[in-house]
Every structure is written in C-alpha cells, then in structure tokens.
Design a protein around this motif. Structure first.
Motif, PDB file in Angstrom:
ATOM      1  N   ALA A 253       6.254   4.911  -2.383  1.00  0.00           N
ATOM      2  CA  ALA A 253       5.445   5.986  -2.934  1.00  0.00           C
ATOM      3  C   ALA A 253       4.768   6.782  -1.836  1.00  0.00           C
ATOM      4  O   ALA A 253       3.874   7.569  -2.097  1.00  0.00           O
TER       5      ALA A 253
ATOM      6  N   GLU B 242       0.827   8.012  -1.301  1.00  0.00           N
ATOM      7  CA  GLU B 242       0.188   8.256  -2.585  1.00  0.00           C
ATOM      8  C   GLU B 242      -1.079   7.430  -2.790  1.00  0.00           C
ATOM      9  O   GLU B 242      -2.128   7.958  -3.179  1.00  0.00           O
ATOM     10  N   GLN B 243      -0.972   6.132  -2.497  1.00  0.00           N
ATOM     11  CA  GLN B 243      -2.126   5.253  -2.763  1.00  0.00           C
ATOM     12  C   GLN B 243      -3.292   5.588  -1.839  1.00  0.00           C
ATOM     13  O   GLN B 243      -4.448   5.507  -2.249  1.00  0.00           O
TER      14      GLN B 243
ATOM     15  N   GLN C 216      -5.126  -1.711 -10.122  1.00  0.00           N
ATOM     16  CA  GLN C 216      -4.677  -0.686  -9.175  1.00  0.00           C
ATOM     17  C   GLN C 216      -4.331  -1.389  -7.865  1.00  0.00           C
ATOM     18  O   GLN C 216      -4.957  -1.172  -6.843  1.00  0.00           O
TER      19      GLN C 216
ATOM     20  N   THR D 174       3.532   1.458  -1.992  1.00  0.00           N
ATOM     21  CA  THR D 174       4.283   1.446  -3.242  1.00  0.00           C
ATOM     22  C   THR D 174       3.382   1.928  -4.365  1.00  0.00           C
ATOM     23  O   THR D 174       2.200   2.180  -4.164  1.00  0.00           O
ATOM     24  N   SER D 175       3.940   2.004  -5.542  1.00  0.00           N
ATOM     25  CA  SER D 175       3.140   2.439  -6.684  1.00  0.00           C
ATOM     26  C   SER D 175       2.680   1.239  -7.513  1.00  0.00           C
ATOM     27  O   SER D 175       2.481   1.354  -8.710  1.00  0.00           O
ATOM     28  N   SER D 176       2.518   0.080  -6.867  1.00  0.00           N
ATOM     29  CA  SER D 176       2.137  -1.144  -7.583  1.00  0.00           C
ATOM     30  C   SER D 176       0.850  -0.959  -8.378  1.00  0.00           C
ATOM     31  O   SER D 176      -0.107  -0.348  -7.901  1.00  0.00           O
ATOM     32  N   LYS D 177       0.863  -1.524  -9.574  1.00  0.00           N
ATOM     33  CA  LYS D 177      -0.359  -1.462 -10.385  1.00  0.00           C
ATOM     34  C   LYS D 177      -0.833  -2.865 -10.729  1.00  0.00           C
ATOM     35  O   LYS D 177      -1.691  -3.428 -10.078  1.00  0.00           O
TER      36      LYS D 177
ATOM     37  N   SER E 170       0.818  -1.209   0.000  1.00  0.00           N
ATOM     38  CA  SER E 170       0.000   0.000   0.000  1.00  0.00           C
ATOM     39  C   SER E 170       0.859   1.270   0.000  1.00  0.00           C
ATOM     40  O   SER E 170       0.345   2.349  -0.242  1.00  0.00           O
TER      41      SER E 170
ATOM     42  N   ARG F 149      -4.812   8.682  -3.204  1.00  0.00           N
ATOM     43  CA  ARG F 149      -5.605   8.355  -4.382  1.00  0.00           C
ATOM     44  C   ARG F 149      -6.903   7.657  -3.982  1.00  0.00           C
ATOM     45  O   ARG F 149      -7.965   7.949  -4.529  1.00  0.00           O
TER      46      ARG F 149
ATOM     47  N   ASP G  32       8.850  -0.079  -4.710  1.00  0.00           N
ATOM     48  CA  ASP G  32       9.426   1.248  -4.530  1.00  0.00           C
ATOM     49  C   ASP G  32       8.720   1.878  -3.334  1.00  0.00           C
ATOM     50  O   ASP G  32       7.909   1.234  -2.676  1.00  0.00           O
TER      51      ASP G  32
ATOM     52  N   GLY H 189      -1.979  -1.083  -5.755  1.00  0.00           N
ATOM     53  CA  GLY H 189      -1.629  -0.204  -4.637  1.00  0.00           C
ATOM     54  C   GLY H 189      -2.868   0.334  -3.957  1.00  0.00           C
ATOM     55  O   GLY H 189      -2.989   0.307  -2.726  1.00  0.00           O
TER      56      GLY H 189
END
Lengths: 366, 297, 301
Positions: B55, B58-59, B264, B44-47, B42, B62, B53, B266
């Motif tokens: 992030a 961010e998630q 999505q 990371t920028s996983s898609k 949660s 979002r 990484d 993340g």
C-alpha cells in the motif's frame, strides 16, 4: 629429557607481525629467560609454548615432540601467571588439586601430592585458606605449588614477580632459583626485569620488536652484548655508549674520544680480532664501557682520562659520577667519597672489558 | 586417531560459537526480523489481521493525518522535555547533597530509589488516587483552610499530561540520582582537594569542576531517561488511560490502541516504526560511543 | 609548619567557621528530608488508604491515619474483587505472575551467564558485533515487535498462555542478562581461564568450576533485575494474554479501571500494594544489587 625447541616460529595478527621467525633451543634443566620491554613479543611467545595462542608458522617441540596442534593440557607443561590466577572460590588445597582432579587422580594420591608440594613451598598451614586471605608472596607460592604438582616437562613463568613489592621480589627470586636447583626441570621465564634475568637464567634471550636480539648465557650477554640495544637494556646503570674512533696497532686498538675543553682522551689496549682490526682501523665506532670499568686513577698512568664531574649520586656501596665524554653523558661507578661534584677527576678504564660497536649497524665488533 | 583428535579439537574450537548460536538466533528473529516484519506491515493495508499487499506510504500518510497522533507526538515532546529536565535536575541535586558525607545516606538513597522497584501500573494507580480532585490532595489542602485551592489537573485536558510528568519524575528521578551518585563517587578526591587549596569555594568547585566531570553520567542519564519516556505506556494507561479524551495520548498508547483496539494494524505498525526510529536515533550513537570507549579503555 | 599556622589564629574564625558548617549542613539535610517525605508520601497514602473502611475514605482525609483499621480491603483485593466478569480477586493472577516470573528469570539468567562467558573468555571473530546486536535489544521499544510477536505466538500455539509470556520475557531478557554478565566477566582476569586450560579443564568445566562460583554477585543482580522487570511488565501481559491467564499487573489495572458502582479506593490501594509487595521486598532485602543492575548499562567501569 625435557628440551624445548622453538623453530622459526612466527606470530601474525592479520597484517601485524608480532614475532618474526624466532628460533630458540634449550636443553634439559635449562632456565631460559625471555627478556625485553613490554610489547616485544615475549609473553606471546610464552603463550604459544603453552598452547594458549596459535602458532602462525614454524614449530614448537617439547622433548622432541611437535606440540603445535596440542591443547595446553596435553603439552606436559605447567604455568605460573603474573596475576597468579588462583581460583578465587577454591581453597589453596583445591587450587593445587584442581588439575589432578580433572585428570582423574584418586583423592589419596592428590592429597599426598598437594602435601608434598605445600611442604616444599612451606605453605602447609595455608592449605585450607582462600586466596583472598593470603598475602602476595603466599599467593605466589600457591601458584607455584599448583604448577609443581603437575610434575611437568616444562615450567612456564609469566612475569611472576612483577606484582610483588621490592623486598618480596628478591626473596621469591631466590626461592625460584632454589626450586629450579632442586627440581631440575626446564623453565621458561618471561620478565622485563634484567636483574631477574641475570640472577635466574642459564640462558637469556633478549627480545625487541618480535626478534631475538641475543641468546646467550647471562654473563656473556652482560659482558659482550650483541648490539647497542642489548648493551643498554641489560645492566643498571646501563652501559655507556660513547661515540669515538679507534687507532689500531696489530690486534690492539686505542679508542680516541673527544672531551670538552680538554685534549682528546686516549683509551689504549682494547683487544680486537685481526679481521675487525683491518676493517675498523681509523674509523668511527661506538665504544661501550660499563660504569664499573672506571676507577679513580692517577694522572701519570697511561690511559688515564681527565674529566669534569657534573653530578655525584651516592648509592651507599658506590657513588655514581656523571660527566661528559665524547659528547654524551657518561656514568661511572666509583668507590664512595673519591670524587666531588663540579670538580675535575682523573679516571682509569679497565680496557679488557671495553667493547666496540659498529657505528651504523650498532652490532658488536668482535 | 590423529583425524579424530583434530575433529574433536576443531569441535572444541567451534563450541563457543555453537553455544551462543541459539541466543543469537532468538535475538535476530525476535528483535531484528520482527522489526523488519513490522516495517513490512506498515507498508500494507492491514487492518484487523496482517495482509501482505503493498500500500506504499498510505499508512504513514494516514498516521500523520490523524489528529490523535499529532496529540501523541506533541505530548511526547512536552512529557519528555519536562520529564528529562526535572528528573535530571532533581537527581543531580539529590546526588550532590547525598555526597556530602551525610548521616543516614543509605536510608535516604533507599527512599529515593524505591519507586524504581514498582510497576508503573502501581505508580499510576497510587498517583491517580493522590491527584483525585474530589478526595486527594485538593481535599486535604481545602480542609487545611485554603478552600479556593484546586488541583484537578488529572481531569483537565489541558493539564492532564503534567500529571503524567509528576508521576514519571517521582518514579525515575531516583534512577538519575543513583547514576549521578555513582559518577560522583568515581571522581578522584584529589581534584577537589587541589581546587580547595587554590581557594575555590564549594559551589564553584561543583559548577566548574565536578559537574563538567559528570558528563559521561549525564549522557547516560539523558539517553536512558529519553528511552523510558518514549516507551512510557503503562504509566499513562494506569494514570489517565490516555484521557481525558485523548489528552494524554502518547505514541506508545496510540500504537497499542490502533493495533489492538481500533483494528488499524497498518497505522499501528507505522507508528511503531516512527517510535523505533526515534529511539534508534538516540540509542545507536550512544551505544556506539560507549562500546568504542570501552574497547579503547 | 601548617600546624603552627592553624594554631596561631584561634577562636573567632574557627567558631564562625563551625557555625557556617552547621548552617551549611541545614541546607543539605533540609532538602533531603523534604524530598524523602515527598518520595514516601505515595507509599504512605497507599498503605493508610488500604487499611481504611470505605466510609472513612469518602468522609475523612486521605492522608491521615485510619480511625478504624481493617483488612477488609486487602481480603477483598486478594480473593473477591472482580476482574472483568470473574470475581476471584488477585490471587490467581498473583500465581500466574509467579509461574511466569520464576522460569523466565532462571532461563534468562542462565543463558545470559553463558553468553557473557563466551563473549569475554572465548572471543571469536565477530564477538563484538554479536554483543552489539544483543545490546541494542536492551533498548528496543517493544511496540516495534508487538504485532509480529503476537502472530508468532499464535503460530507456535503459545498465544495467550503463560509459557508464551515466559518465551517473550526470556527472548528480550537475554539482552540485559548478557550485558550484565559480560561486563562482570570482563573484569575477571583472562589468566584465570588460561590457568584452568593449562590445568586441563575444558569449556564447560571452566564455566562451571571456575567462572560461575565467582559470579554470585552478578547472578543476584541479574535475577533481581529480571524479576523486577518481568513482574512489573504490563505491555507484554496486556498484549499477549487475556482473561484468566493475565499477569498481576494487568489484573490490577482491570480492578482499578472498573467504573461501575461506588469506587472502592481502599480495594484499589490494597490491590496495588499486593502487586508491589514482591518487588518491594526484593528491593528491601537486596537493594544494593538492584542499584547495581540499574546502573550496569549506564556508567562505564
């Protein structure tokens, strides 16, 4: 030979000390009763003898052999539990044979042993029943049968009668006594019931707060309790502990006790050791008088005391009379119909068995 | 000889721990480590697949900026509140009625409870058909003569969430009933007799004495039903598939579609963490109190 | 005394009292009967719909008895209906569910039994903490582990397979089964294990010969609970399998959500019934144990 020596045994759970340096040793064929209220450590001590609890410090020796590190099955013991702990899904026969089966005893031999134990306990007709089909007394017998077939050096009983009703308890008590006489095995028996202790034991260890208060034969425990706690715990109604003081003449003491609205009562003729006589002359003490030491006396006799009886409680064979003496409530066991409530009475005391305790330490004065 | 014995006895001492260890390991990995893992994703920028990484939040940002998630959270509140109130109320009422020494109690109890044995997918399928506006209840009532009657909640975005409530209550109120009934059976009869002797009427006895005594059962019901509500997923999927539009989206369905349908991951992980935190806030205090009381008792 | 009093005042009051009781009973049985009808209605609708031909469904009332009884819908749901592109009916998926549920139930119950035994009869320091760890697993919202589990099953080569699903169900089932067995074994007296120890039985012997034979009721509870949970599971099935490996709940959902052509409601209902029958049967046969499983985690004592 099946002696048991408990040598300076301690049990601690973290910072909590449940048993404090308990030492007890009994000989072959002895019947030791560990007597005390719940939480006194008696059951813990029994579990430690059985190997169901670790020994924090000290040694337990069975037949001279240290068993501290042995598992229960290697200690040559058998145990009867308070809830009987019969295996609910097995028949009586399977219950009795279970231990032998584990030890690899051949079936024929197992059967023979189970039969003779069942005969001894008169439960042969129950062998194929399940525990749920048995009455409390029958379960108790099965539990004993399970213990007997082991032919152990030591029998351990953990409050075995406390789940039975009063009548059955008396019967089973006799049964256990008969069993002990017959098998002659050394027994350790835990109970909080002082009558069981008196009737069964050859040695009684009265315990309180993880400490053995007194270890003696039952009659001695009864007649000459080591301290006020033991005096009150053993015997029913319990021993009267009356504050007073003593005058000494040689090795004979006269106890002087205040009586409300009357002149002080004098109870002469209490034997003392010469050392105690010099220590306690004219000092305050606690006077221990068992209820049955009182009798209805006549006013002229020496040592008779006059009291105002408050309540009488007929028990059938005796009547208990309650009155005030030395500022405490005192109970006397008298023959029926000799005294009445709310009237005065003259009582005599059998001074040969009166005991004295130190007022501060509450220990017996010899 | 002696050493061997002490080794074997030491082994015997450790045996219980050794035997329980694999289960413990599995649970530590599949519950706690996996939660941690989801937590990591949660952030990371996983898609489509996890990338490791960082992030930051961010998630989560979002997630909370997604209108669909807002719908899901709002729906969860509506659904949980109604589902809890209705299931508890109906369950309690039925338990009290069943406790009146009635005939056929066993049969009735079985009837109220059988929905619990069904899959939510089956329940959803059945109620979807019953609430079908063209052919279901609406049609039956229309044909009985009440022609203006409409019951088209399932296709009405404003009302669709209430159809989920109906099906959920149908499935779970029997569960509440069972727990309340167990609670009622545990109450000492002499309390009721004592109150009767004092002249209290039956409704008064229930209001003043019995229902307050059901507090532990009430707590259990509320906690367990909340848990069912939060994880409700299959029911919605089978009944409305989250629709019409996203009208019946719940956090559970949101998480699933974000992760497995919309790539999505993340956001999906972030929503899963939000769900977990909600459940933990309810369950952990409950378990704590249950365990503590059990230890005391 | 009490008898004399109650006999003194006869007739009028006692009659009105009886009437009151009768009216009171009406208020008890009335709501109970209404609720029973409401609860049975969906099952009734499912059954009658599944027995009707499609024309009757679109023409007639959905709640009435079928005019012509036909098993066509059942036949179609069992062996012809299309799930995705495969038109095999539910049969292979029913088999999938069986292949998943049987090992998962046996394993999770067995493991739970031995865990419960250890956590009650062989308590070690930290045993309570271990139990707490397991207990929380019962209340885990599975969304929180879906992604890692999917990855892990992939790594283990179990992705999309029935053994993979068995693993998942066992892993999370242990939490429940341990809870069941622990709570049951807590009520067995410790003296039983002690007596067996004095008799010379060891860890496994006591479990096998003394504890397990007394645990038949809780074994049944555990098996039924696990069977119902695993059979009815949808989330794990839909997340970790696809196509021909799906369990029946996933296949059912696919049948129902087919949107092409004229909707075959009778087939939907027959399919739902097929998916429901195993758990319903278990419920009917052993409902008592099912209820015990439900309430096990809830009410103390």
């Amino acid at each position: 030979m099946s002696t048991l020596e408990i040598d300076r045994v301690r049990k601690t759970y973290g910072n909590l000390e449940v048993l404090k340096e308990v030492s007890i040793s009994i000989g072959t064929g002895d019947f030791l009763v560990l007597l005390g209220p719940s939480g006194c450590g008696k059951s813990t001590l029994l579990s430690m003898i059985a190997g169901l609890e670790n020994i924090s410090d000290g040694e337990v020796r069975i037949a001279g052999k240290v068993v501290n590190e042995l598992s229960p099955k290697d200690r040559d013991i058998a145990m009867v539990f308070q809830s009987y702990a019969l295996y609910p899904t097995m028949t009586v026969r399977q219950n009795i044979e279970f231990g032998m089966k584990i030890r690899g005893v051949p079936p024929a031999q197992r059967d023979k042993a189970a039969r003779s134990a069942a005969d001894l306990l008169q439960i042969t007709h129950l062998l194929d029943r399940k525990p749920s089909q048995l009455s409390g007394g029958q379960r108790q017998r099965v539990a004993m049968g399970r213990a007997i077939v082991r032919q152990p050096k030591l029998f351990l009983f953990d409050e075995p009668l406390s789940n039975l009703d009063a009548k059955l308890r008396v019967d089973m008590r006799t049964e256990i006594k008969r069993l002990h006489a017959r098998l002659g095995t050394t027994i350790v028996y835990v109970t909080h019931d002082q009558i069981e202790a008196m009737t069964l034991a050859t040695r009684v260890a009265v315990m309180k707060g993880g400490v053995v208060q007194q270890l003696d034969d039952p009659q001695t425990v009864y007649d000459r309790p080591g301290n006020v706690y033991v005096a009150k715990f053993v015997g029913s109604p319990s021993m009267n502990i009356i504050p007073g003081r003593i005058e000494v003449e040689g090795t004979t003491a006269t106890a002087i006790v205040d009586v409300a609205n009357r002149p002080a009562a004098r109870i002469p003729g209490i034997g003392l050791s010469s050392q105690a006589a010099s220590t306690y002359a004219n000092r305050k003490v606690l006077i221990g008088i068992r209820p049955e030491l009182f009798s209805v006396g006549n006013g002229q006799a020496q040592g008779a005391i006059s009291v105002d009886v408050d309540v009488v409680e007929p028990t059938g064979p005796d009547t208990l009379a309650v009155f005030q003496l030395g500022g405490v409530e005192v109970t006397a066991r008298l023959p029926p119909k000799q005294v009445n409530a709310r009237s005065s009475a003259t009582l005599a005391v059998d001074t040969s068995k009166v005991v004295l305790f130190d007022q501060d330490s509450e220990e017996l004065i010899n | 000889m002696n050493a061997a014995k002490s080794f074997s006895s030491r082994l015997a001492g450790w045996l219980p721990r050794i035997v329980v260890a694999p289960s413990l390991l599995i649970v530590i990995v599949t519950v706690y480590l996996f939660i941690l893992w989801t937590g990591v994703i949660s952030f990371t920028s996983s898609k489509f697949v996890p990338v490791y990484d960082f992030a930051g939040l961010e998630q989560f940002i979002r997630l909370w900026a997604t209108p669909r998630w807002h719908t899901a959270v709002a729906n969860l509140f509506i659904f949980s509140a109604l589902f809890l109130m209705l299931s508890t109320g109906i369950g309690l009422l039925m338990a009290i009625l069943l406790d009146q020494n009635i005939r056929a109690e066993g049969f009735l109890r079985a009837v109220y409870l059988y929905p619990m044995a069904l899959s939510f997918i089956v329940t959803g399928t059945a109620w979807k058909w019953i609430m079908n506006p063209g052919l279901g209840i609406q049609k039956v009532v229309n044909e009985l003569g009440w022609t203006s009657f409409t019951f088209d909640w399932i296709t009405d975005p404003k009302m669709a969430i209430y159809t989920v409530v109906i099906a959920g209550v149908w499935q779970s109120s029997g569960f509440a009933m069972a727990i309340f009934l167990a609670g009622l059976r545990g109450i000492d009869n002499s309390v009721i007799k004592a109150a009767q002797i004092e002249g209290a009427s039956l409704p008064l006895i229930y209001r003043q004495i019995i229902i307050p005594m059901l507090r532990p059962a009430m707590l259990s019901v509320i906690v367990l039903l909340s848990y069912i509500a939060i994880k409700s997923f299959d029911l919605v999927l089978a009944l409305t598939n989250g629709g019409p539009g996203s009208a019946t989206e719940l956090p559970s369905t949101f998480m699933f579609s974000a992760t497995f349908r919309r790539n999505q991951m993340g956001v999906g992980a972030a929503s899963a963490i939000m769900m977990l935190m909600t459940v933990a806030a309810i369950i952990i205090p409950y378990l704590y109190s249950e365990l503590r009381e059990r230890n005391n008792g | 005394m009490a008898n004399a009093l109650s006999q003194q005042k006869p007739t009028v009051e006692s009659i009105s009292r009886q009437n009151r009781i009768r009216i009171g009973r009406l208020f008890i049985y009335g709501p109970l009967a209404v609720m029973a009808v409401l609860y049975l209605m969906p099952l009734w609708v499912m059954v009658v719909t599944s027995l009707k031909p499609l024309d009757e469904i679109y023409g007639g009332s959905f709640i009435g008895l079928p005019q012509t009884v036909t098993l066509d819908a059942w036949r179609s749901a069992w062996s012809q209906a299309c799930i995705g592109t495969e038109c095999t009916g539910l049969r292979p998926y029913f088999v999938n569910s069986l292949l998943m549920v049987i090992p998962a139930v046996v394993l999770s119950t067995g493991i739970g039994a031995i865990n419960g035994y250890i956590l009650t009869k062989w308590r070690f320091p930290g045993a309570n903490f271990v139990f707490g760890l397991l207990l929380f697993g019962c209340f885990l919202p599975y969304q929180a582990i879906l992604i890692p589990m999917a990855r892990t099953l992939g790594l283990l080569g179990l992705a999309g397979s029935i053994p993979g699903l068995v693993f998942v169900h066992v892993a999370y089932g242990i939490c429940f089964t341990t809870l069941f067995f622990r709570n049951y074994f807590v009520s067995l007296p410790d003296e039983l294990t002690k007596a067996a120890m004095v008799d010379g039985a060891g860890f496994f012997r006591i479990f096998w010969s003394v504890i397990l034979p007394t645990s038949i009721p809780i074994i049944v509870v555990s098996c039924i609970w696990q069977f119902t949970q695993i059979w009815n599971d949808f989330l794990f099935g839909v997340s970790f399998t696809s196509g021909g490996n799906s369990p029946i709940t996933v296949a059912l959902n696919n049948i129902v959500n087919v949107t092409t052509g004229r909707k075959q409601y009778n087939v939907d209902m027959a399919a739902a019934m097929i998916a429901a029958i195993p758990t319903l049967l278990v419920y009917i046969v052993a409902g008592r144990y099912f209820v015990r499983g439900l309430t096990a985690g809830a009410v103390k004592g």
